[in-house]
Design a protein around this motif. Structure first.
Motif, PDB file in Angstrom:
ATOM      1  N   TYR A 348       0.811  -1.211   0.000  1.00 38.78           N
ATOM      2  CA  TYR A 348       0.000   0.000   0.000  1.00 38.78           C
ATOM      3  C   TYR A 348       0.850   1.269   0.000  1.00 38.78           C
ATOM      4  CZ  TYR A 348      -3.679   3.297   1.272  1.00 38.78           C
ATOM      5  OH  TYR A 348      -4.552   4.361   1.273  1.00 38.78           O
ATOM      6  N   VAL A 349       2.031   1.222   0.610  1.00 40.40           N
ATOM      7  CA  VAL A 349       2.846   2.422   0.798  1.00 40.40           C
ATOM      8  C   VAL A 349       3.763   2.641  -0.397  1.00 40.40           C
ATOM      9  CG1 VAL A 349       4.539   3.550   2.292  1.00 40.40           C
ATOM     10  CG2 VAL A 349       2.766   2.071   3.287  1.00 40.40           C
ATOM     11  N   ASP A 350       3.624   3.797  -1.056  1.00 41.55           N
ATOM     12  CA  ASP A 350       4.415   4.103  -2.245  1.00 41.55           C
ATOM     13  C   ASP A 350       5.913   4.073  -1.958  1.00 41.55           C
ATOM     14  OD1 ASP A 350       2.361   4.600  -4.235  1.00 41.55           O
ATOM     15  OD2 ASP A 350       1.864   6.412  -3.128  1.00 41.55           O
ATOM     16  N   ALA A 351       6.327   4.660  -0.827  1.00 33.11           N
ATOM     17  CA  ALA A 351       7.750   4.731  -0.515  1.00 33.11           C
ATOM     18  C   ALA A 351       8.352   3.337  -0.350  1.00 33.11           C
ATOM     19  CB  ALA A 351       7.963   5.552   0.757  1.00 33.11           C
ATOM     20  N   ALA A 352       7.581   2.409   0.212  1.00 33.46           N
ATOM     21  CA  ALA A 352       8.079   1.042   0.386  1.00 33.46           C
ATOM     22  C   ALA A 352       8.275   0.373  -0.967  1.00 33.46           C
ATOM     23  CB  ALA A 352       7.108   0.229   1.247  1.00 33.46           C
ATOM     24  N   VAL A 353       7.360   0.624  -1.896  1.00 35.24           N
ATOM     25  CA  VAL A 353       7.495   0.052  -3.239  1.00 35.24           C
ATOM     26  C   VAL A 353       8.733   0.613  -3.929  1.00 35.24           C
ATOM     27  CG1 VAL A 353       6.455   0.011  -5.548  1.00 35.24           C
ATOM     28  CG2 VAL A 353       5.068  -0.518  -3.542  1.00 35.24           C
ATOM     29  N   ALA A 354       8.987   1.908  -3.770  1.00 31.21           N
ATOM     30  CA  ALA A 354      10.202   2.501  -4.343  1.00 31.21           C
ATOM     31  C   ALA A 354      11.440   1.824  -3.764  1.00 31.21           C
ATOM     32  CB  ALA A 354      10.222   4.004  -4.079  1.00 31.21           C
ATOM     33  N   ASP A 355      11.423   1.544  -2.449  1.00 28.25           N
ATOM     34  CA  ASP A 355      12.540   0.832  -1.819  1.00 28.25           C
ATOM     35  C   ASP A 355      12.670  -0.583  -2.385  1.00 28.25           C
ATOM     36  OD1 ASP A 355      13.398   2.879  -0.170  1.00 28.25           O
ATOM     37  OD2 ASP A 355      12.160   2.258   1.527  1.00 28.25           O
ATOM     38  N   ALA A 356      11.546  -1.258  -2.575  1.00 31.66           N
ATOM     39  CA  ALA A 356      11.571  -2.624  -3.104  1.00 31.66           C
ATOM     40  C   ALA A 356      12.168  -2.658  -4.509  1.00 31.66           C
ATOM     41  CB  ALA A 356      10.160  -3.210  -3.112  1.00 31.66           C
ATOM     42  N   GLU A 357      11.771  -1.710  -5.347  1.00 29.93           N
ATOM     43  CA  GLU A 357      12.321  -1.650  -6.701  1.00 29.93           C
ATOM     44  C   GLU A 357      13.820  -1.357  -6.667  1.00 29.93           C
ATOM     45  OE1 GLU A 357       8.304  -0.112  -9.059  1.00 29.93           O
ATOM     46  OE2 GLU A 357       9.751   1.357  -8.275  1.00 29.93           O
ATOM     47  N   ARG A 358      14.226  -0.480  -5.760  1.00 32.54           N
ATOM     48  CA  ARG A 358      15.651  -0.173  -5.611  1.00 32.54           C
ATOM     49  C   ARG A 358      16.418  -1.410  -5.150  1.00 32.54           C
ATOM     50  NH1 ARG A 358      15.057   3.313  -1.931  1.00 32.54           N
ATOM     51  NH2 ARG A 358      14.592   5.017  -3.362  1.00 32.54           N
ATOM     52  N   ASN A 359      15.834  -2.179  -4.239  1.00 32.69           N
ATOM     53  CA  ASN A 359      16.497  -3.382  -3.748  1.00 32.69           C
ATOM     54  C   ASN A 359      16.594  -4.459  -4.822  1.00 32.69           C
ATOM     55  OD1 ASN A 359      16.964  -2.376  -1.144  1.00 32.69           O
ATOM     56  ND2 ASN A 359      14.918  -2.961  -0.452  1.00 32.69           N
ATOM     57  N   ALA A 360      15.584  -4.546  -5.675  1.00 34.05           N
ATOM     58  CA  ALA A 360      15.653  -5.505  -6.791  1.00 34.05           C
ATOM     59  C   ALA A 360      16.811  -5.150  -7.720  1.00 34.05           C
ATOM     60  CB  ALA A 360      14.331  -5.521  -7.548  1.00 34.05           C
ATOM     61  N   ARG A 361      16.954  -3.861  -8.028  1.00 25.92           N
ATOM     62  CA  ARG A 361      18.062  -3.427  -8.885  1.00 25.92           C
ATOM     63  C   ARG A 361      19.404  -3.675  -8.199  1.00 25.92           C
ATOM     64  NH1 ARG A 361      14.458   0.952  -9.698  1.00 25.92           N
ATOM     65  NH2 ARG A 361      15.634   2.240  -8.229  1.00 25.92           N
ATOM     66  N   LEU A 362      19.452  -3.416  -6.883  1.00 23.94           N
ATOM     67  CA  LEU A 362      20.677  -3.599  -6.127  1.00 23.94           C
ATOM     68  C   LEU A 362      21.181  -5.037  -6.212  1.00 23.94           C
ATOM     69  CD1 LEU A 362      22.679  -2.270  -4.062  1.00 23.94           C
ATOM     70  CD2 LEU A 362      21.112  -3.023  -2.260  1.00 23.94           C
ATOM     71  N   ASN A 363      20.240  -5.983  -6.286  1.00 19.49           N
ATOM     72  CA  ASN A 363      20.586  -7.404  -6.329  1.00 19.49           C
ATOM     73  C   ASN A 363      20.568  -7.989  -7.733  1.00 19.49           C
ATOM     74  OD1 ASN A 363      20.723  -8.515  -3.342  1.00 19.49           O
ATOM     75  ND2 ASN A 363      19.062  -7.011  -3.382  1.00 19.49           N
ATOM     76  N   GLY A 364      20.296  -7.164  -8.736  1.00 18.19           N
ATOM     77  CA  GLY A 364      20.251  -7.661 -10.108  1.00 18.19           C
ATOM     78  C   GLY A 364      19.136  -8.653 -10.347  1.00 18.19           C
ATOM     79  N   ILE A 365      18.039  -8.521  -9.613  1.00 12.30           N
ATOM     80  CA  ILE A 365      16.899  -9.439  -9.741  1.00 12.30           C
ATOM     81  C   ILE A 365      15.887  -8.844 -10.717  1.00 12.30           C
ATOM     82  CG2 ILE A 365      14.942 -10.464  -8.511  1.00 12.30           C
ATOM     83  CD1 ILE A 365      16.784 -10.704  -6.075  1.00 12.30           C
ATOM     84  N   ARG A 366      15.577  -9.581 -11.774  1.00 14.23           N
ATOM     85  CA  ARG A 366      14.732  -9.046 -12.841  1.00 14.23           C
ATOM     86  C   ARG A 366      13.371  -9.721 -12.958  1.00 14.23           C
ATOM     87  NH1 ARG A 366      20.007  -8.941 -14.588  1.00 14.23           N
ATOM     88  NH2 ARG A 366      20.752  -6.890 -15.321  1.00 14.23           N
ATOM     89  N   ASN A 367      13.113 -10.738 -12.150  1.00 16.96           N
ATOM     90  CA  ASN A 367      11.820 -11.419 -12.245  1.00 16.96           C
ATOM     91  C   ASN A 367      10.861 -11.003 -11.136  1.00 16.96           C
ATOM     92  OD1 ASN A 367      13.290 -12.721 -10.250  1.00 16.96           O
ATOM     93  ND2 ASN A 367      12.354 -14.724 -10.654  1.00 16.96           N
ATOM     94  N   CYS A 368      11.115  -9.833 -10.529  1.00 18.05           N
ATOM     95  CA  CYS A 368      10.220  -9.264  -9.517  1.00 18.05           C
ATOM     96  C   CYS A 368       9.611  -7.967 -10.040  1.00 18.05           C
ATOM     97  CB  CYS A 368      10.980  -8.935  -8.232  1.00 18.05           C
ATOM     98  SG  CYS A 368      11.252 -10.329  -7.141  1.00 18.05           S
ATOM     99  N   SER A 369       8.328  -7.784  -9.792  1.00 16.50           N
ATOM    100  CA  SER A 369       7.679  -6.504 -10.057  1.00 16.50           C
ATOM    101  C   SER A 369       6.961  -6.074  -8.795  1.00 16.50           C
ATOM    102  CB  SER A 369       6.681  -6.622 -11.221  1.00 16.50           C
ATOM    103  OG  SER A 369       5.613  -7.486 -10.882  1.00 16.50           O
ATOM    104  N   PHE A 370       6.854  -4.758  -8.602  1.00 13.86           N
ATOM    105  CA  PHE A 370       6.230  -4.226  -7.394  1.00 13.86           C
ATOM    106  C   PHE A 370       5.230  -3.144  -7.773  1.00 13.86           C
ATOM    107  CE2 PHE A 370      10.448  -5.744  -6.223  1.00 13.86           C
ATOM    108  CZ  PHE A 370      10.146  -6.585  -5.157  1.00 13.86           C
TER     109      PHE A 370
END
Length: 493
Positions: A348-370
């Motif tokens: 629900y929280v926009d800022a948390a989703v932005a963090d999640a997307e940043r963490n996916a990029r940080l780990n090179g994970i491409r099969n996650c969407s938020f």
């Protein structure tokens, strides 16, 4: 005067008064950490007392049905009471189990879970495992949100005493990572030396209101957020500089200006005083960027245990589609991604989703969407678009899930669901609802996320009991899934 009236008057005259001392035997324990007993026909809640103990208590409040008190003298101690507890700051009372030996804490917490789960007929046969202990019973907290009180000459940094607005100094708290305590000690010294005005809520004067400290256990680096009542750049800039010199591990310093009168600690906007804006934590090879307002579990070691249990029970083979509801900054999503075909995180929280997307990029994970938004609506839309999950994860806040979210998850037809909960009461309620909707709880694993407190996390595994399934959890019945008829937002009729 009738006999009945005289008895009623006598009882009122002998009613225990606030401040009075009485001797009672504790018969139980509640989920808030109070020892429980009864007196004068009322339930009595006693801070600092353990079941089986006879204690002398001071009554702090005597209400119509409930009496509150604090233990003054332990006349007959429980065999579970430690001779030398790790903390003797009785005024704090936010760690009510700290005087109990750790093995007894785990047994008590399992009984609290069992009490809630067994209150529903649909859950009375569900296996409840023994509690998995925290890797660290002490020094486990990687973050602290602390109140600043007193004056610049004699600052207090701590937490509110339970049920009051009195601040108890906990600058040497045994639950905190030692680096947190070092930052707090340096901040107190910096306040004194810099004569930083401490905020007084009664007069609405002063500057510094709160201190938030976060630590990465993996890197040994820290972040400090100085929450102020006004911008006041000069005082806070010098305070941050002093603390960073005293604690070289402090990589991130932030000023957060909060002018509100409520109890919310952090306001929306941060003013960074350092080049770095985040610290990096790592759990089992997955890195997380932690910003000032990112949600991250306070106990990194127990969080890893929970994530590994979720991964085990997900039974991923590389072909599954996973939906992670209430995904936060993507912790569970990123943990599951290497073993899944695709993972969809909803928060629900926009800022948390932005963090999640940043963490996916940080780990090179491409099969996650938020995606940010209403959990039920977004899950329904995913199904309409052709994403029918094999596994659904719930990790809601303490209040649990809205029924509509549970119904949407059931209607998406996953072979299994995994529910992570910090509240045994709302977990039991939601598992009972899911049982009525056709999902059977197979097992519950308690994990101690909060040693020295009565709080406990649980992971529950559920399977679809409505339809036959193949070895991979796929529905073999053509009626296995209930498709939605409502339109996607903005779609034409």
């Amino acid at each position: 005067m009738t006999t009945r009236y005289r008895k009623r008057e006598d009882n009122r005259n002998h009613r225990t008064a606030t401040g009075q001392t009485v001797t009672l035997t504790i018969t139980g324990f509640d989920d808030e950490g109070f020892g429980t007993t009864s007196h004068e026909g009322k339930k009595v809640l006693v801070a600092g007392a353990l079941p089986g103990e006879t204690v002398s208590i001071r009554v702090t409040h005597n209400g119509p049905r409930t009496m509150f008190g604090e233990a003054i003298t332990i006349l007959s101690p429980s065999p579970d009471r430690m001779a030398s507890p790790s903390c003797t700051t009785s005024a704090c009372s936010n760690c009510p189990l700290i005087s109990m030996n750790y093995g007894a804490q785990l047994t008590l917490k399992r009984s609290l879970v069992e009490k809630e789960i067994r209150s529903f007929a649909s859950l009375r046969a569900v296996p409840i495992d023994d509690v998995i202990s925290s890797p660290r019973p002490l020094q486990y907290r990687n973050s602290a949100k602390l109140v600043v009180a007193g004056t610049f000459k004699s600052p207090i940094i701590g937490i509110y005493r339970r049920n009051s607005h009195n601040v108890v100094d906990i600058s040497a708290c045994p639950l905190h990572n030692p680096l947190i305590n070092r930052v707090v000690a340096a901040a107190k010294e910096g306040i004194r030396k810099g004569k930083v005005p401490v905020y007084n809520p009664r007069t609405d004067t002063g500057i510094l209101r709160y201190l938030v400290v976060r630590v990465s256990e993996h890197t040994g680096r820290a972040m400090a957020v100085f929450v102020t009542a006004q911008r006041s750049y000069n005082e806070i800039h010098h305070l941050a500089k002093f603390v960073r010199q005293a604690v070289p591990e402090l990589d991130v310093a932030v000023q957060n200006v909060n002018t509100s009168e409520g109890n919310v600690i952090l306001a929306p906007h941060d003013h960074f005083l350092t080049k770095d804006h985040a610290i990096i934590e790592e759990l089992a090879g997955i890195r997380f960027s932690i910003s000032p307002r990112s949600f991250f579990q306070v106990n990194s070691g127990s969080a890893r245990i929970i994530y590994e249990k979720v991964r085990e029970w997900s039974a991923l083979t590389g072909n599954e589609k996973v939906v992670d509801l209430y995904c936060g900054i993507g912790g569970i999503s990123l943990f599951l991604a290497p073993g899944a075909q695709e993972v969809h995180g909803i928060e629900y929280v926009d800022a948390a989703v932005a963090d999640a997307e940043r963490n996916a990029r940080l780990n090179g994970i491409r099969n996650c969407s938020f995606e940010a938004g209403d959990a039920a609506e977004l899950l329904e839309e995913l199904v309409e678009e052709g994403t029918e999950p094999d596994v659904v994860i719930f990790n809601p806040p303490r209040k649990g899930c809205d029924r509509r979210v549970l119904e949407a998850a059931v209607n998406s037809g996953p072979g299994r669901m995994i529910y992570v909960s910090c509240s045994p009461a709302t977990l039991a309620r939601d598992l009972d609802i899911l049982a009525g909707l056709g999902y059977q709880t197979r097992e519950i694993q308690p994990v101690d996320m909060f040693p020295q407190t009565p709080h406990i996390e649980n992971v529950a595994l559920l399977v679809d009991a409505r339809h036959a399934r193949d070895d991979h959890g796929k529905t073999t019945s053509p009626q296995g899934r209930q498709h939605f008829t409502h339109k996607r937002r903005g779609a034409s009729a």
